[in-house]
Design a protein around this motif. Structure first.
Motif, PDB file in Angstrom:
ATOM      1  N   LYS A 170       0.811  -1.217   0.000  1.00 51.94           N
ATOM      2  CA  LYS A 170       0.000   0.000   0.000  1.00 51.94           C
ATOM      3  C   LYS A 170       0.843   1.265   0.000  1.00 51.94           C
ATOM      4  N   ARG A 171       2.139   1.143   0.339  1.00 49.82           N
ATOM      5  CA  ARG A 171       3.013   2.325   0.387  1.00 49.82           C
ATOM      6  C   ARG A 171       4.008   2.365  -0.769  1.00 49.82           C
ATOM      7  N   ARG A 172       3.914   1.415  -1.701  1.00 48.55           N
ATOM      8  CA  ARG A 172       4.685   1.491  -2.944  1.00 48.55           C
ATOM      9  C   ARG A 172       3.753   1.997  -4.038  1.00 48.55           C
ATOM     10  N   PRO A 173       4.118   3.043  -4.747  1.00 44.34           N
ATOM     11  CA  PRO A 173       3.176   3.662  -5.705  1.00 44.34           C
ATOM     12  C   PRO A 173       2.604   2.689  -6.724  1.00 44.34           C
ATOM     13  N   GLN A 174       3.465   1.937  -7.407  1.00 45.04           N
ATOM     14  CA  GLN A 174       2.977   1.052  -8.463  1.00 45.04           C
ATOM     15  C   GLN A 174       2.240  -0.156  -7.890  1.00 45.04           C
ATOM     16  N   ALA A 175       2.739  -0.705  -6.796  1.00 37.52           N
ATOM     17  CA  ALA A 175       2.048  -1.834  -6.167  1.00 37.52           C
ATOM     18  C   ALA A 175       0.673  -1.400  -5.673  1.00 37.52           C
ATOM     19  N   ALA A 176       0.584  -0.194  -5.102  1.00 37.85           N
ATOM     20  CA  ALA A 176      -0.711   0.319  -4.655  1.00 37.85           C
ATOM     21  C   ALA A 176      -1.650   0.519  -5.838  1.00 37.85           C
ATOM     22  N   ALA A 177      -1.092   0.983  -6.961  1.00 38.83           N
ATOM     23  CA  ALA A 177      -1.922   1.153  -8.170  1.00 38.83           C
ATOM     24  C   ALA A 177      -2.453  -0.191  -8.662  1.00 38.83           C
ATOM     25  N   LEU A 178      -1.629  -1.236  -8.537  1.00 37.06           N
ATOM     26  CA  LEU A 178      -2.081  -2.567  -8.937  1.00 37.06           C
ATOM     27  C   LEU A 178      -3.223  -3.042  -8.039  1.00 37.06           C
ATOM     28  N   LEU A 179      -3.099  -2.823  -6.726  1.00 36.26           N
ATOM     29  CA  LEU A 179      -4.170  -3.216  -5.815  1.00 36.26           C
ATOM     30  C   LEU A 179      -5.457  -2.464  -6.131  1.00 36.26           C
ATOM     31  N   THR A 180      -5.327  -1.196  -6.526  1.00 33.32           N
ATOM     32  CA  THR A 180      -6.506  -0.423  -6.913  1.00 33.32           C
ATOM     33  C   THR A 180      -7.115  -0.979  -8.193  1.00 33.32           C
ATOM     34  N   ALA A 181      -6.236  -1.384  -9.146  1.00 34.12           N
ATOM     35  CA  ALA A 181      -6.729  -1.916 -10.425  1.00 34.12           C
ATOM     36  C   ALA A 181      -7.482  -3.229 -10.235  1.00 34.12           C
ATOM     37  N   LEU A 182      -7.120  -3.989  -9.195  1.00 35.32           N
ATOM     38  CA  LEU A 182      -7.822  -5.253  -8.959  1.00 35.32           C
ATOM     39  C   LEU A 182      -9.316  -5.027  -8.731  1.00 35.32           C
TER      40      LEU A 182
ATOM     41  N   ASP B  45     -11.176  -2.873 -10.180  1.00 32.93           N
ATOM     42  CA  ASP B  45     -11.843  -2.382 -11.381  1.00 32.93           C
ATOM     43  C   ASP B  45     -12.240  -3.558 -12.274  1.00 32.93           C
ATOM     44  N   PRO B  46     -13.532  -3.779 -12.505  1.00 34.54           N
ATOM     45  CA  PRO B  46     -13.931  -4.901 -13.378  1.00 34.54           C
ATOM     46  C   PRO B  46     -13.474  -4.728 -14.823  1.00 34.54           C
TER      47      PRO B  46
ATOM     48  N   ARG C   1     -10.400  -3.739 -15.728  1.00 35.38           N
ATOM     49  CA  ARG C   1      -8.984  -3.483 -15.467  1.00 35.38           C
ATOM     50  C   ARG C   1      -8.099  -3.701 -16.690  1.00 35.38           C
ATOM     51  N   GLY C   2      -8.504  -4.498 -17.643  1.00 39.35           N
ATOM     52  CA  GLY C   2      -7.717  -4.699 -18.863  1.00 39.35           C
ATOM     53  C   GLY C   2      -6.777  -5.872 -18.809  1.00 39.35           C
ATOM     54  N   PHE C   3      -6.693  -6.605 -17.703  1.00 43.38           N
ATOM     55  CA  PHE C   3      -5.861  -7.811 -17.620  1.00 43.38           C
ATOM     56  C   PHE C   3      -6.613  -8.873 -16.837  1.00 43.38           C
ATOM     57  N   ASP C   4      -6.223 -10.128 -17.087  1.00 40.78           N
ATOM     58  CA  ASP C   4      -6.927 -11.257 -16.476  1.00 40.78           C
ATOM     59  C   ASP C   4      -6.160 -11.854 -15.301  1.00 40.78           C
ATOM     60  N   ALA C   5      -4.841 -11.659 -15.273  1.00 38.95           N
ATOM     61  CA  ALA C   5      -4.003 -12.254 -14.226  1.00 38.95           C
ATOM     62  C   ALA C   5      -2.787 -11.369 -14.005  1.00 38.95           C
ATOM     63  N   VAL C   6      -2.054 -11.658 -12.934  1.00 37.10           N
ATOM     64  CA  VAL C   6      -0.832 -10.911 -12.598  1.00 37.10           C
ATOM     65  C   VAL C   6       0.318 -11.903 -12.535  1.00 37.10           C
ATOM     66  N   VAL C   7       1.474 -11.498 -13.076  1.00 41.25           N
ATOM     67  CA  VAL C   7       2.664 -12.342 -13.033  1.00 41.25           C
ATOM     68  C   VAL C   7       3.788 -11.580 -12.350  1.00 41.25           C
TER      69      VAL C   7
ATOM     70  N   THR D 242      -7.350 -13.293  -4.481  1.00 39.25           N
ATOM     71  CA  THR D 242      -8.363 -14.350  -4.412  1.00 39.25           C
ATOM     72  C   THR D 242      -9.763 -13.757  -4.405  1.00 39.25           C
ATOM     73  N   HIS D 243      -9.945 -12.672  -3.632  1.00 34.85           N
ATOM     74  CA  HIS D 243     -11.265 -12.054  -3.523  1.00 34.85           C
ATOM     75  C   HIS D 243     -11.768 -11.546  -4.869  1.00 34.85           C
ATOM     76  N   PHE D 244     -10.865 -10.925  -5.640  1.00 38.06           N
ATOM     77  CA  PHE D 244     -11.268 -10.373  -6.935  1.00 38.06           C
ATOM     78  C   PHE D 244     -11.061 -11.360  -8.085  1.00 38.06           C
TER      79      PHE D 244
END
Length: 442
Positions: free
Chosen positions: A56-68, A70-71, A73-79, A100-102
């Motif tokens: 939550k305190r890393r800018p890009q990682a936090a952005a990824l958590l926010t994108a999760l 969004d229905p 979001r433009g991607f199906d999985a994360v690697v 898992t939740h999303f």
């Protein structure tokens, strides 16, 4: 074709450039998903952020958590290309439930594909990698601190930083590490500064004769002796160079390096929880002073002393005696009161930042320049300068309303842009300074 978002991280602790780190992590991620027909369509890569920071305190990682969330979001999985760079300690356990939740699969090379939330072995493997990541960081810290301690104590090596007032840096030969020596790096040592060294001796002499800190500062200012920030103005443009201060004299009297010994470990970095009610937010790093018993002294003098060790010991004994009879001033502390213009108001006489203070139930800003700095003939400064916050805010609000009015908005934004560009142009060494700071962080 499955669409993937790539997540990665590197920090200044990594001895490689961010682009190289990103490329090899990206290569590992693609090697995992391409046999399954996967394609990376989005990237979330944090550069310059420690692994100890939660997501939550890393800018890009936090952005990824926010994108999760969004229905669309433009991607199906994360690697992830390297779990030890991405997860630290128990971060996987605090983060994976969101995937898992999303219903967003998380692919990791060490698993060979997506992590199964119902597979105990997968959970164990990821927890192990988080522990290994934390252990690796801790081992690096221990190795570095132990090595620096032995270099200071046994070799008496100068370990970098700004030379104390009274000394200047001198070349001490090539670096003992062959790779660094080949890269042109050299060792340094301290040597007396012909102009400033006698002033250090004068300060210790006067103090042991019974002169107080403020009286010493007044005498030096009266004799037109440049204070440390004025003596080396190029490196201290942010400090007031008009007069000597009590804090400056005190710092010189408590610096043991004037005895000719290299002294290390006077301060340490301490990690403090941001929120004791939510430990998942992680820590903040704070510089903390160590007690004199924790300082590491070189076994023998390694540069020319300005005072004897006996003189330094007597000066500390006198300071201790004065503290026993005259309680020390209270150290700065946080306040629950709020100041709308905290850190933004400067005294027009001395250009120092004014302090917030409450008087009669109302917020004020004050400057007590003469309380800390010796009287300087070019500066006629009252003992205390006060201004009430309620006097400033209405005028400031009117100015902001005019500057950002619809008809003036375009001109204001253009002026701000020109100002930023001028600031950047005026600092040609900015990038070099940033690289130096990154080197110091390493």
């Amino acid at each position: 074709m499955p669409r993937f978002a790539f997540a990665g991280r590197c920090s200044t602790e990594d001895l490689q450039d961010p682009e190289t780190s990103r490329n090899w992590q990206l290569t590992r991620a693609r090697a995992l998903i391409e046999p399954a027909g996967g394609e990376i369509v989005a990237e979330y890569f944090d550069a310059g952020h420690s692994r100890a920071l939660p997501w939550k305190r890393r800018p890009q990682a936090a952005a990824l958590l926010t994108a999760l969330r969004d229905p669309h979001r433009g991607f199906d999985a994360v690697v992830i290309g390297e779990p030890q760079r991405t997860f630290y300690g128990n971060q996987f356990g605090n983060t994976f439930p969101l995937f898992t939740h999303f219903n967003v699969p998380l692919w990791v090379p060490e698993i060979g594909g997506p992590i199964d939330p119902d597979n105990e072995a997968h959970d164990l493997v990821m927890s192990v990698f988080g522990g290994m990541s934390k252990g690796e960081r801790n081992r690096v810290k221990i190795r570095v601190r132990t090595a620096m301690g032995s270099q200071a104590k046994i070799e008496g090596r100068f370990l970098g930083g700004r030379p104390p007032y009274g000394y200047r840096l001198a070349d001490a030969g090539p670096h003992p590490n062959p790779a660094k020596a080949a890269d042109g790096k050299r060792l340094h040592r301290l040597e007396p500064d012909p102009q400033a060294a006698p002033i250090v001796v004068r300060i210790f002499t006067e103090y042991l004769r019974g002169t107080g800190l403020y009286a010493i500062a007044e005498g030096l200012t009266r004799d037109n002796i440049p204070c440390p920030s004025a003596h080396d103005r190029a490196r201290n443009p942010h400090r007031d160079g008009r007069a000597w201060s009590k804090n400056t004299v005190r710092a010189i009297l408590t610096n043991p390096r004037y005895t000719g010994h290299e002294v290390w470990n006077k301060q340490r970095k301490q990690e403090i929880l941001l929120d004791i009610d939510d430990v998942t937010l992680g820590h903040r790093t704070q510089q903390t002073w160590n007690t004199p018993e924790q300082w590491i002294w070189s076994a023998k003098p390694v540069h020319e002393p300005l005072i004897s060790k006996t003189t330094f010991t007597h000066a500390q004994a006198r300071r201790h005696d004065r503290r026993q009879h005259h309680p020390a001033e209270r150290s700065p502390r946080t306040t629950p009161r709020t100041y709308a213009l905290r850190g933004l108001i400067r005294c027009s006489l001395c250009d120092r930042k004014m302090q917030g203070t409450f008087n009669h139930g109302h917020p004020h800003y004050r400057c007590r320049y003469p309380y800390e700095y010796a009287k300087s003939s070019p500066l006629d400064h009252p003992l205390t300068v006060y201004i009430r916050e309620a006097v400033i805010l209405p005028e400031l609000d009117r100015w902001i309303a005019q500057a950002f009015a619809p008809g003036q908005l375009k001109t204001t934004l253009q002026t701000m842009q020109r100002s930023q560009r001028a600031t950047t142009t005026a600092l040609p060494g900015l990038e070099a300074a940033r690289r130096t700071i990154a080197d110091c962080d390493r």
